[in-house]
Design a protein around this motif. Structure first.
Motif, PDB file in Angstrom:
ATOM      1  N   ARG A  24      50.504  50.568  53.326  1.00 37.81           N
ATOM      2  CA  ARG A  24      50.886  49.600  52.288  1.00 37.81           C
ATOM      3  C   ARG A  24      49.917  48.423  52.255  1.00 37.81           C
ATOM      4  NH1 ARG A  24      55.783  50.370  53.502  1.00 37.81           N
ATOM      5  NH2 ARG A  24      55.969  48.741  55.051  1.00 37.81           N
ATOM      6  N   CYS A  25      49.548  47.931  53.409  1.00 40.67           N
ATOM      7  CA  CYS A  25      48.665  46.773  53.494  1.00 40.67           C
ATOM      8  C   CYS A  25      47.268  47.114  52.976  1.00 40.67           C
ATOM      9  CB  CYS A  25      48.607  46.261  54.931  1.00 40.67           C
ATOM     10  SG  CYS A  25      47.830  44.626  55.055  1.00 40.67           S
ATOM     11  N   ILE A  26      46.722  48.241  53.378  1.00 44.40           N
ATOM     12  CA  ILE A  26      45.404  48.638  52.883  1.00 44.40           C
ATOM     13  C   ILE A  26      45.445  48.770  51.362  1.00 44.40           C
ATOM     14  CG2 ILE A  26      43.673  50.484  52.836  1.00 44.40           C
ATOM     15  CD1 ILE A  26      44.437  51.036  55.811  1.00 44.40           C
ATOM     16  N   GLU A  27      46.455  49.441  50.847  1.00 44.81           N
ATOM     17  CA  GLU A  27      46.567  49.630  49.396  1.00 44.81           C
ATOM     18  C   GLU A  27      46.708  48.297  48.660  1.00 44.81           C
ATOM     19  OE1 GLU A  27      48.491  54.109  49.284  1.00 44.81           O
ATOM     20  OE2 GLU A  27      49.848  52.389  49.174  1.00 44.81           O
ATOM     21  N   GLU A  28      47.509  47.392  49.188  1.00 43.54           N
ATOM     22  CA  GLU A  28      47.706  46.094  48.534  1.00 43.54           C
ATOM     23  C   GLU A  28      46.451  45.237  48.618  1.00 43.54           C
ATOM     24  OE1 GLU A  28      49.951  45.398  46.497  1.00 43.54           O
ATOM     25  OE2 GLU A  28      51.565  46.770  47.004  1.00 43.54           O
ATOM     26  N   CYS A  29      45.714  45.331  49.712  1.00 48.96           N
ATOM     27  CA  CYS A  29      44.455  44.585  49.827  1.00 48.96           C
ATOM     28  C   CYS A  29      43.442  45.071  48.796  1.00 48.96           C
ATOM     29  CB  CYS A  29      43.871  44.725  51.231  1.00 48.96           C
ATOM     30  SG  CYS A  29      44.719  43.749  52.491  1.00 48.96           S
ATOM     31  N   VAL A  30      43.335  46.386  48.644  1.00 47.96           N
ATOM     32  CA  VAL A  30      42.401  46.944  47.657  1.00 47.96           C
ATOM     33  C   VAL A  30      42.827  46.546  46.245  1.00 47.96           C
ATOM     34  CG1 VAL A  30      41.538  49.109  46.653  1.00 47.96           C
ATOM     35  CG2 VAL A  30      41.651  48.841  49.140  1.00 47.96           C
ATOM     36  N   ALA A  31      44.122  46.639  45.959  1.00 49.83           N
ATOM     37  CA  ALA A  31      44.625  46.272  44.630  1.00 49.83           C
ATOM     38  C   ALA A  31      44.409  44.783  44.358  1.00 49.83           C
ATOM     39  CB  ALA A  31      46.110  46.623  44.515  1.00 49.83           C
ATOM     40  N   CYS A  32      44.624  43.951  45.353  1.00 45.03           N
ATOM     41  CA  CYS A  32      44.444  42.516  45.187  1.00 45.03           C
ATOM     42  C   CYS A  32      42.972  42.184  44.943  1.00 45.03           C
ATOM     43  CB  CYS A  32      44.971  41.773  46.409  1.00 45.03           C
ATOM     44  SG  CYS A  32      45.052  39.977  46.200  1.00 45.03           S
ATOM     45  N   ALA A  33      42.082  42.820  45.681  1.00 46.89           N
ATOM     46  CA  ALA A  33      40.649  42.583  45.473  1.00 46.89           C
ATOM     47  C   ALA A  33      40.253  42.927  44.047  1.00 46.89           C
ATOM     48  CB  ALA A  33      39.829  43.401  46.471  1.00 46.89           C
ATOM     49  N   GLN A  34      40.771  44.027  43.537  1.00 46.93           N
ATOM     50  CA  GLN A  34      40.453  44.428  42.166  1.00 46.93           C
ATOM     51  C   GLN A  34      41.042  43.427  41.176  1.00 46.93           C
ATOM     52  OE1 GLN A  34      42.583  45.639  39.506  1.00 46.93           O
ATOM     53  NE2 GLN A  34      40.750  45.783  38.235  1.00 46.93           N
ATOM     54  N   SER A  35      42.283  43.024  41.383  1.00 48.97           N
ATOM     55  CA  SER A  35      42.923  42.057  40.486  1.00 48.97           C
ATOM     56  C   SER A  35      42.169  40.737  40.479  1.00 48.97           C
ATOM     57  CB  SER A  35      44.375  41.804  40.905  1.00 48.97           C
ATOM     58  OG  SER A  35      45.145  42.962  40.742  1.00 48.97           O
ATOM     59  N   CYS A  36      41.781  40.275  41.641  1.00 46.75           N
ATOM     60  CA  CYS A  36      41.064  38.998  41.734  1.00 46.75           C
ATOM     61  C   CYS A  36      39.697  39.075  41.065  1.00 46.75           C
ATOM     62  CB  CYS A  36      40.916  38.584  43.193  1.00 46.75           C
ATOM     63  SG  CYS A  36      42.459  38.075  43.968  1.00 46.75           S
ATOM     64  N   THR A  37      39.005  40.179  41.251  1.00 46.66           N
ATOM     65  CA  THR A  37      37.702  40.355  40.608  1.00 46.66           C
ATOM     66  C   THR A  37      37.855  40.357  39.088  1.00 46.66           C
ATOM     67  OG1 THR A  37      36.849  41.575  42.510  1.00 46.66           O
ATOM     68  CG2 THR A  37      35.704  41.896  40.406  1.00 46.66           C
ATOM     69  N   ALA A  38      38.855  41.091  38.603  1.00 52.49           N
ATOM     70  CA  ALA A  38      39.100  41.158  37.161  1.00 52.49           C
ATOM     71  C   ALA A  38      39.564  39.821  36.609  1.00 52.49           C
ATOM     72  CB  ALA A  38      40.117  42.260  36.857  1.00 52.49           C
ATOM     73  N   CYS A  39      40.387  39.106  37.365  1.00 51.15           N
ATOM     74  CA  CYS A  39      40.878  37.808  36.906  1.00 51.15           C
ATOM     75  C   CYS A  39      39.727  36.808  36.816  1.00 51.15           C
ATOM     76  CB  CYS A  39      41.974  37.287  37.837  1.00 51.15           C
ATOM     77  SG  CYS A  39      42.799  35.789  37.234  1.00 51.15           S
ATOM     78  N   ALA A  40      38.859  36.788  37.811  1.00 54.29           N
ATOM     79  CA  ALA A  40      37.701  35.888  37.764  1.00 54.29           C
ATOM     80  C   ALA A  40      36.846  36.187  36.538  1.00 54.29           C
ATOM     81  CB  ALA A  40      36.875  36.017  39.039  1.00 54.29           C
ATOM     82  N   ASP A  63      36.782  34.399  46.438  1.00 53.18           N
ATOM     83  CA  ASP A  63      37.016  34.332  47.886  1.00 53.18           C
ATOM     84  C   ASP A  63      38.090  35.327  48.315  1.00 53.18           C
ATOM     85  OD1 ASP A  63      35.141  32.294  48.069  1.00 53.18           O
ATOM     86  OD2 ASP A  63      36.630  30.689  48.255  1.00 53.18           O
ATOM     87  N   CYS A  64      39.180  35.371  47.567  1.00 51.57           N
ATOM     88  CA  CYS A  64      40.280  36.269  47.904  1.00 51.57           C
ATOM     89  C   CYS A  64      39.833  37.727  47.820  1.00 51.57           C
ATOM     90  CB  CYS A  64      41.475  36.000  46.993  1.00 51.57           C
ATOM     91  SG  CYS A  64      42.975  36.890  47.485  1.00 51.57           S
ATOM     92  N   ALA A  65      39.090  38.071  46.778  1.00 52.89           N
ATOM     93  CA  ALA A  65      38.609  39.449  46.639  1.00 52.89           C
ATOM     94  C   ALA A  65      37.759  39.846  47.840  1.00 52.89           C
ATOM     95  CB  ALA A  65      37.819  39.607  45.342  1.00 52.89           C
ATOM     96  N   ASP A  66      36.870  38.963  48.270  1.00 53.55           N
ATOM     97  CA  ASP A  66      36.019  39.267  49.426  1.00 53.55           C
ATOM     98  C   ASP A  66      36.830  39.455  50.698  1.00 53.55           C
ATOM     99  OD1 ASP A  66      33.758  39.114  47.825  1.00 53.55           O
ATOM    100  OD2 ASP A  66      33.180  37.107  48.512  1.00 53.55           O
ATOM    101  N   VAL A  67      37.794  38.561  50.922  1.00 50.78           N
ATOM    102  CA  VAL A  67      38.619  38.649  52.138  1.00 50.78           C
ATOM    103  C   VAL A  67      39.473  39.917  52.105  1.00 50.78           C
ATOM    104  CG1 VAL A  67      40.475  37.545  53.466  1.00 50.78           C
ATOM    105  CG2 VAL A  67      38.603  36.163  52.544  1.00 50.78           C
ATOM    106  N   CYS A  68      40.039  40.241  50.945  1.00 44.69           N
ATOM    107  CA  CYS A  68      40.872  41.442  50.824  1.00 44.69           C
ATOM    108  C   CYS A  68      40.056  42.717  51.053  1.00 44.69           C
ATOM    109  CB  CYS A  68      41.543  41.496  49.454  1.00 44.69           C
ATOM    110  SG  CYS A  68      42.886  40.305  49.266  1.00 44.69           S
ATOM    111  N   GLU A  69      38.872  42.778  50.486  1.00 42.92           N
ATOM    112  CA  GLU A  69      38.021  43.961  50.691  1.00 42.92           C
ATOM    113  C   GLU A  69      37.668  44.130  52.165  1.00 42.92           C
ATOM    114  OE1 GLU A  69      34.694  43.334  48.085  1.00 42.92           O
ATOM    115  OE2 GLU A  69      35.814  43.971  46.321  1.00 42.92           O
TER     116      GLU A  69
END
Length: 141
Positions: A24-40, A63-69
């Motif tokens: 769950r954590c790996i999947e959410e980190c990847v999804a968050c990185a994508q969301s943050c990149t798209a939002c920026a 920053d969040c996308a980098d940390v999540c990845e």
């Protein structure tokens, strides 16, 4: 899901990590990185008069996308697992996701992409905290 399948097929010990929480954590980190990149990127596409108001959001997203990845990559490696490093990375990710979620939430009423990103950040933060809880219950190191 590829993440679950990869974790399931790992031939060694996962150091006592809860497999479901890890996936769950790996999947959410990847999804968050994508969301943050798209939002920026979406913030950068807003009108020029909006950019000064979104500057912090763009930076926080990056920053969040980098940390999540990075967190997803660290969590995907299990050989010679180091619980202290994992705890530190998860803490950093939870903080980055909370910070980004707060910033995006402050723009959510005007920018739908910020609302979506804030929700993704909240899920990521929760999943990092859940995995940290399993580490706190004596997982390996």
């Amino acid at each position: 899901m590829p993440v679950a399948e990869m974790v399931r097929t790992y031939p060694g010990d996962l150091g006592g990590l809860d497999r479901d929480a890890l996936v769950r954590c790996i999947e959410e980190c990847v999804a968050c990185a994508q969301s943050c990149t798209a939002c920026a990127d979406a913030c950068l596409s807003e009108s020029d008069d909006m950019l000064p108001q979104l500057r912090k959001c763009i930076r926080t997203n990056a920053d969040c996308a980098d940390v999540c990845e990075t967190t997803a990559r660290v969590l995907s490696r299990h050989t010679d697992y180091d619980a202290n490093l994992t705890r530190s990375v998860l803490e950093a990710c939870a903080v980055a996701a909370r910070t980004c979620g707060d910033e995006c939430e402050s723009h959510a009423s005007h920018h739908e992409h910020c609302r979506v990103c804030a929700e993704s950040c909240r899920r990521c933060e929760r999943s990092c905290r859940e995995l940290l809880d399993t580490l706190g219950r004596g997982a390996g190191g």
